[in-house]
Design an enzyme around this catalytic site. Sequence first.
Site: not given
Ligand code: UD1
Length: 422
Positions: A119, A401, A309, A23-24, A124
């Site tokens: 969320c 999902r 995850d 999915k990701n 996030r």
């Molecule tokens: C992706 C995955 C999700 C997985 C996560 C961590 C997808 C679609 N989703 O989510 O399933 O749980 O990686 O492996 O691929 N953060 C910030 N600012 C930002 C972006 C992130 O502070 O602009 C923080 C987040 O709150 C979190 C950390 O960085 O604490 C990592 O998050 P991130 O890797 O961005 O997760 P996603 O990409 O949303």
Amino acid sequence: MTTSIRIVGGNPLKGSIRIRGAKNAALPLMTAALLTDETLTLTNVPCLTDIQTMAELLAQHGVYINHTPGSYTYELKAQTITNTTAPYDLVSKMRASILVLGPLLARCGQAKVSLPGGCAIGTRPVDIHLNGLKQLGAHIELSEGYIHASAPNGLVGANVTMPLVSVTATENLMMAATLAKGETRLINAAREPEVVDLANCLIAMGARITGAGTDSIIIEGVSHLHKATHDVLPDRIETGTYAMAAIITDGDLELTHTSLSLIPSITSVLQQAGADIQATTNGVRVKASLSPIIGVDVMTEPYPGFATDLQAQIMAIMTICQGASMITETIFENRFMHVPELCRMGANITVHNSSALVRGVPYLSGAQVMATDLRASVCLVLAGLAARGETTISRIYHLDRGYEKLEEKLCNCGASIERIAA
Ligand code: UD1
């Protein structure tokens, strides 16, 4: 009609389960179609509601989508982008919608994307995405709940150092940089296999990218991208989840169309816990060689560390371990919502800030529990498969999902699990 899942626990899982595309990986790959006016064909796209949500979002941007229900192939053609707004109703359904921002901005010079908001598993934010795009020359304003991004003269390559490892920010910036003028360097980039899969697809579309899979990705911008066909890589989270289903039920499963190489730290934790995990010609075989398994400490980390995850699922296993296990969540601040539900089933878990101390109990007991997010839902399924008696899980829409045909795959291996009208 609301539905629940009813499980009668205690059956060891035996047989074979086909693992689908990730999915990701599929979600960012679908948004890559926005970068070209030619057709992007994706194969091995899993049949999940998140994929449908992404297809709806892309369709309202003007992407023509050819997909036969039940098939795993999507043809996506963004000949003309008719609308550069990603509306609240779709973005709020799925945070990964933010992945349209980089491609739309790179292709059209503008994008308006709803802020995803909070969320269930934490705040996030999207600051890393936005700061990175600003460094590529975008002008960004936030108003009325929307990100308004523009780059009328196109994006320009830059060195972007990300303060935290973020998977989707890395993907968004990598896609944006493919059409920027000059070279972009993404420093402290995410190393997840899904990032590498996206890079491979972009390269097949004509992008010039090196270093994907390391923490420094270099993208040399090109003027346009073209058609390509790409097979989505196997889902390592689905692989890890079913591996844990085999272990928690004292079973023996072969997981096909996947690879041990995608789950190095998961394999290492499960082996320390006493599981027997072997590569097969077409996948992975997992057996619980020790029963009960041994408590192992686990800390979630960016890849190649233990995936957040899979944190809820490993906790389900550890509830019935010998000894105890300390599970520390370092990625998301509020990802222990499954703990009270596991405790309703007899688990002994104490949470201290970002760590959960799981003291093994001899068995779990079936109970009525409630799912809170995607991975928490499947953790309760694992617990239910192992528990004595009947477990009913409500609010299971999260499962669809991320897990295709979950009940069917588990039933075929001997589980007693069914969806019922709640
Ligand atoms: C992706 C995955 C999700 C997985 C996560 C961590 C997808 C679609 N989703 O989510 O399933 O749980 O990686 O492996 O691929 N953060 C910030 N600012 C930002 C972006 C992130 O502070 O602009 C923080 C987040 O709150 C979190 C950390 O960085 O604490 C990592 O998050 P991130 O890797 O961005 O997760 P996603 O990409 O949303």
